[in-house]
Design a protein around this motif. Sequence first.
Motif, PDB file in Angstrom:
ATOM      1  N   VAL B 554       0.838  -1.186   0.000  1.00  0.00           N
ATOM      2  CA  VAL B 554       0.000   0.000   0.000  1.00  0.00           C
ATOM      3  C   VAL B 554       0.881   1.246   0.000  1.00  0.00           C
ATOM      4  N   ARG B 555       0.550   2.204  -0.861  1.00  0.00           N
ATOM      5  CA  ARG B 555       1.296   3.456  -0.849  1.00  0.00           C
ATOM      6  C   ARG B 555       0.905   4.254   0.385  1.00  0.00           C
ATOM      7  N   GLU B 556       1.931   4.695   1.119  1.00  0.00           N
ATOM      8  CA  GLU B 556       1.674   5.359   2.401  1.00  0.00           C
ATOM      9  C   GLU B 556       1.623   6.877   2.293  1.00  0.00           C
ATOM     10  N   TRP B 557       2.006   7.432   1.158  1.00  0.00           N
ATOM     11  CA  TRP B 557       2.048   8.895   0.991  1.00  0.00           C
ATOM     12  C   TRP B 557       2.935   9.545   2.053  1.00  0.00           C
ATOM     13  N   ASP B 558       4.054   8.832   2.320  1.00  0.00           N
ATOM     14  CA  ASP B 558       5.027   9.356   3.280  1.00  0.00           C
ATOM     15  C   ASP B 558       6.115  10.159   2.563  1.00  0.00           C
ATOM     16  N   ASP B 559       5.809  10.576   1.343  1.00  0.00           N
ATOM     17  CA  ASP B 559       6.757  11.379   0.570  1.00  0.00           C
ATOM     18  C   ASP B 559       6.168  12.750   0.233  1.00  0.00           C
ATOM     19  N   GLN B 560       5.187  13.174   0.986  1.00  0.00           N
ATOM     20  CA  GLN B 560       4.621  14.512   0.827  1.00  0.00           C
ATOM     21  C   GLN B 560       4.076  14.952   2.171  1.00  0.00           C
ATOM     22  N   TYR B 561       3.900  16.245   2.361  1.00  0.00           N
ATOM     23  CA  TYR B 561       3.467  16.721   3.672  1.00  0.00           C
ATOM     24  C   TYR B 561       2.912  18.134   3.577  1.00  0.00           C
TER      25      TYR B 561
END
Lengths: 717, 717
Positions: B554-561
């Motif tokens: 699952v893509r966690e979207w831990d590369d944007q904020y």
Amino acid sequence: MSRKGTDWMRETAPGVWSGVIGEPEGVSPLEWMGKEPLADALAAMETAGLPFALGELTVERRKGWTLLRIPLEEDEPLYGLGLQLMRMNHRGRTRFLRVNSDPKQDTGESHAPVPLLISARGYGILADTSRVVTFHCGSTVPRTESFTAERTPDRNTDSSWRATPVSPFLELRLPPEGCRIVLFAGPTPLDAVRRYTLWSGGGALPPRWGLGFWHRVPTLYTASEAANEALEFRRRGFPCDVIGLEPGWHSASYPVTYEWARERFPDPAAFVKELGSHGFRINLWEHPYVSPQAGIYPALEPYAGTHGVWGGIAPDYTVPEAQAVYQRQHEDEHVAIGISGYKHDECDGSELTNHAWMFPAHAEFPSGLDGEQMRQLYGLLFQKMTDDLYRRCNRRTYGLVRASGAGAAPMPYVLYSDLYDHRQFVRALCSASFSGLLWTPEVRKAVSEEDWVRRMQTVVFSPLAMLNAWGDGTKPWSFPGTEALIRHCLELRMRLLPYFYTAFARYRYEGVPPFRAMPLVEGFAEAAAAYRESVRHTKTTLNTTDGAYGKTAVREWDDQYMAGDDLLVAPLFAGETSRDVLLPPGGWYGLDSGVRCEGGGVVRLDCPLGHLPVFVREGAVIPLMPALPHVPKPGAKVPVEWCHFGNTPGRGVLYDDDGETFDYEDGRQVWLTAEVIRGDDGRWKGTSTVERGGAETSYLYGLPTWRYGLERLPESP
Amino acid sequence: MSRKGTDWMRETAPGVWSGVIGEPEGVSPLEWMGKEPLADALAAMETAGLPFALGELTVERRKGWTLLRIPLEEDEPLYGLGLQLMRMNHRGRTRFLRVNSDPKQDTGESHAPVPLLISARGYGILADTSRVVTFHCGSTVPRTESFTAERTPDRNTDSSWRATPVSPFLELRLPPEGCRIVLFAGPTPLDAVRRYTLWSGGGALPPRWGLGFWHRVPTLYTASEAANEALEFRRRGFPCDVIGLEPGWHSASYPVTYEWARERFPDPAAFVKELGSHGFRINLWEHPYVSPQAGIYPALEPYAGTHGVWGGIAPDYTVPEAQAVYQRQHEDEHVAIGISGYKHDECDGSELTNHAWMFPAHAEFPSGLDGEQMRQLYGLLFQKMTDDLYRRCNRRTYGLVRASGAGAAPMPYVLYSDLYDHRQFVRALCSASFSGLLWTPEVRKAVSEEDWVRRMQTVVFSPLAMLNAWGDGTKPWSFPGTEALIRHCLELRMRLLPYFYTAFARYRYEGVPPFRAMPLVEGFAEAAAAYRESVRHTKTTLNTTDGAYGKTAVREWDDQYMAGDDLLVAPLFAGETSRDVLLPPGGWYGLDSGVRCEGGGVVRLDCPLGHLPVFVREGAVIPLMPALPHVPKPGAKVPVEWCHFGNTPGRGVLYDDDGETFDYEDGRQVWLTAEVIRGDDGRWKGTSTVERGGAETSYLYGLPTWRYGLERLPESP
């Protein structure tokens, strides 16, 4: 509470001191193994003392830990601690000896973290516990006296600054409840290793076929696919003795059933028999976690731990009833139809691997062991159970295991890893030799033809020569341009079989590791010191894992090793055409080049891809046999050729027995000595005599032939 | 012993439950910090309960551990646990929360392993202990009911097989003696984070200059070299507020003296004053280990631990006398001459780093703490001591620290690491926001112009915008072809300063992290779920750390904020020209491109090197100031421009105070609200009003100007 070593340690065997601190909990590795020390062999060793007085060893106990402290000399390398891929000399490091299936960092964690340290000063210390212990190998600096400004370099300006100052102590952080401590005398590091091995019951002697070539087929192969691939070895003339089956032979895997997948193996007995008729043994992959789909699941469930793995149970095999269930099923469904042994995978889980799959440290087991203890012991449980199984049938087994620990020396199991760095694989081979462990630098795939050949050149000089194609589907002939070179490697493995088998017999009876790191070789320390002196003032790129702070790291020579007494292997890694090799004193010949080098220092080895990076000792007398497709069946005879190297008189040894059973333990074995001297007529003359052994002068070998004064490996007859 | 949560937990503040298990030993992180919860702010939050009954929380105590168990839902992501570079969602993993200066593996070890877990279900749980704890985040599968064949997939044939089966429990392995447990209610994850932050005393409000640009000069620079480099920023027109000095300012380092190296800094006071006149503050690197060459060594020695580090002592600063010695020296020799703060290095040692340099876990300290506890606390000790030092002078500080822990939210310190992977640096920024931590993805060097620009684009949207050239000697203009782009980044940092400073004020007063991960953003969960559904049946290369077994990670979207409330940063990494971005509901404009995207799902961002990978929310009203060379000194006024974006009415906030002192705590502060609505004439109209605050309507800012209906960032005036 603090006390000295004098009042609780006592000498229990020649050069072996043992004592218990506190009240250890649960079964320890050595208790589980339950082997008797080889008392006669120990007694036959020269008597020796420890390099320190027992009174210098102190113990402190606190609520959360027990601390054992031993003084260190300023320049005292520290080896061992089990299989270590990242480092061979642990001086200055802290080693956290927890089983870990993915030991990518240099912390001491490992598939087989044996809490046995071997000091270059010539002694060994073992913490016999199933709990995780931490060895501070001169990595702690107690303020036993005030620090002074004079002794503190300034990193701003002083290039002699080091991240780890020299510590005067080895500190072992032991379990709070305590454990047994065992000390092994030298005088050399090899002597300490030998005492440990003999005290553990002696080294493993595999069946002769175990030293042939192994090939593991892709995981979902059917019986006919596996058979076809095996026969392709025969058609192409590549020796092979063992075919390994991977998870797909199980009716279900992860968790496993230990039952045959009938859709892929409709008649397992016929399959084993068919391949057996072509000289192949079958090895089965398995792991410890039993599926609810397994027939033995209901019988094992009462003995399972509180936590599952992959939806299966983790049985507590320290309970005899659980052992019996496992062994009976394995005996009936595998051993009885001729399966030769197992590959025990996944028994090295810890909670901190990338994918969390292992039971946690707080799991609880029916015997009272907790998860931490069971994880440290798990690899040993399976080795012992399956070795016992074959022992009961008077058949020797040889297999693979991914976790091991203290006391494993008598176990015919070879460690492996999912890691795959060739240089680390060689270091692992070196490090394992300090701790009664065997290791295979298995080949799986390669990034280039060069990488392929270099890896094969290493693996055929290891305890288990294997291509593991379970995931990659490679074959020895996968890189067509290298087919002849690879065949040469595999044939050499077969030709050297008498030599390797003898090396293992010395492991069994004398505790000498068949493959061993350089610090276990006579003359190493002096040659290494001379080299250090020679490069002290030169800038050199060193083979070292030191980065960041280290400026003049010491070369550890953890990238070369001895195979038996007379062959020195100095692997090259893809990208290299030459390398430095440290040679022990004496003369050495390039096995393929025939070039003679004088030992006692460092030489430059030029080694094109077609040459094996192997030296043979001048004066060696090495027994070779023909490069047969597989190890002969019992009763067959093969010729043996004694090959004498160089220009000095020499001596060689050959051990022989039936190669299959434990009858050798009842004296059905023979040791032959070959002596080569120059006769009065100036010609070499060889004699072989029965040194010791039973009634027969030979089991496998016919009358010997001789070759004298060789400079390189002779062509295969 | 096993008990339920009902009888020992009680609500101690609105939405905060606390209770003690057992008899904790030694000072805990929150006890050390000693801050009062912000009771009013907590009371102002909506009341909320926990998503489970307290009775569902169970405790088991054994000899070696205490186990706390909480039920998990099948699909319940678990965030937090401090600074985590390798993973943001810990569901299915075991996290070993030990301080580690070299956290290269995905084990949970970290520079700042805060034992605070934030569940996506909307609650938080904190273990307030200075001992190492292990969080089993759904990584253990207790056999609470029999496993069944139906629920066990076969890895041989079933692609739905997973290495970690879904576990119904979160298990915390706590110290055997116990510890305090604190639960924070939601209802959202952001609410749980806010409650934790407010309960810890509120977030840090740095001095305004701390949000300018920072530059650290090479370690052995002299005063005049450092001054020259600082002035080069002015000559070239790059904003800069802080110059950092590295080890070479000490008269000796490793161990350190805390005294000036007179050969490099002959007159420190004059140096600080000279640079101060050009608008620069000076930050000093240091570490905890005191050299025998230091003047304060004799005074500290009685309070030192049993083990040394680099030949220096490790003082026990939980002893007030030791604190006083350290603080007096720092006050006299640094603070009094105008030093603005510190970079606390090397306080994150563990025994398992590559170079063993830290005191061991079995070290003992005068206060009774052992090495394990002191290592977990050490970063907090220095943050608190130096913050107190400045607080006593009524001056705010802002600095760096390499170790932190629970209760650190009020500390004006920003974490950093010697690691350097850009993607991990962004993940760290995300993960830190769950645990009251600040993080800088500092720039040190780059492998290419592209890498240089992409890293700078990230760091100017972080709590501390810094080029750390201590070892590499880089300058913002080191890659000449990128000079204009880098200047654009640094100028934007200055222009956004009113916006960022306001975001920190919300952190201080409302507990809202100024930079925050997507799971803390409204609408994220729904948008992420919609995306998962949309890709369920497509093969996509995902940004994931999952290897080996994971097939459909699952893509966690831990590369944007989020940076503040209205800017969404989606960094690109060298090699990329576009990427997927998950946008929360609403309209979003590319800050440089002006392209409008509709949120509530995933969009593709094309982002050439010259564009910032930043979106601005439609309806945002963002306060900007001019791109000054440095933050103005007290008393100066600068214009503020309210920039309204898009085609809907909007609202913005601006916090203001003197920017330097703690007078804001006595009410000397102001909150302005900007409202933009469309007038009856169809034209936009903006109004700013004082929402709350003290006597003055502004400290730094003059009367505002307005810009309406923007689609992209306006040019600097």
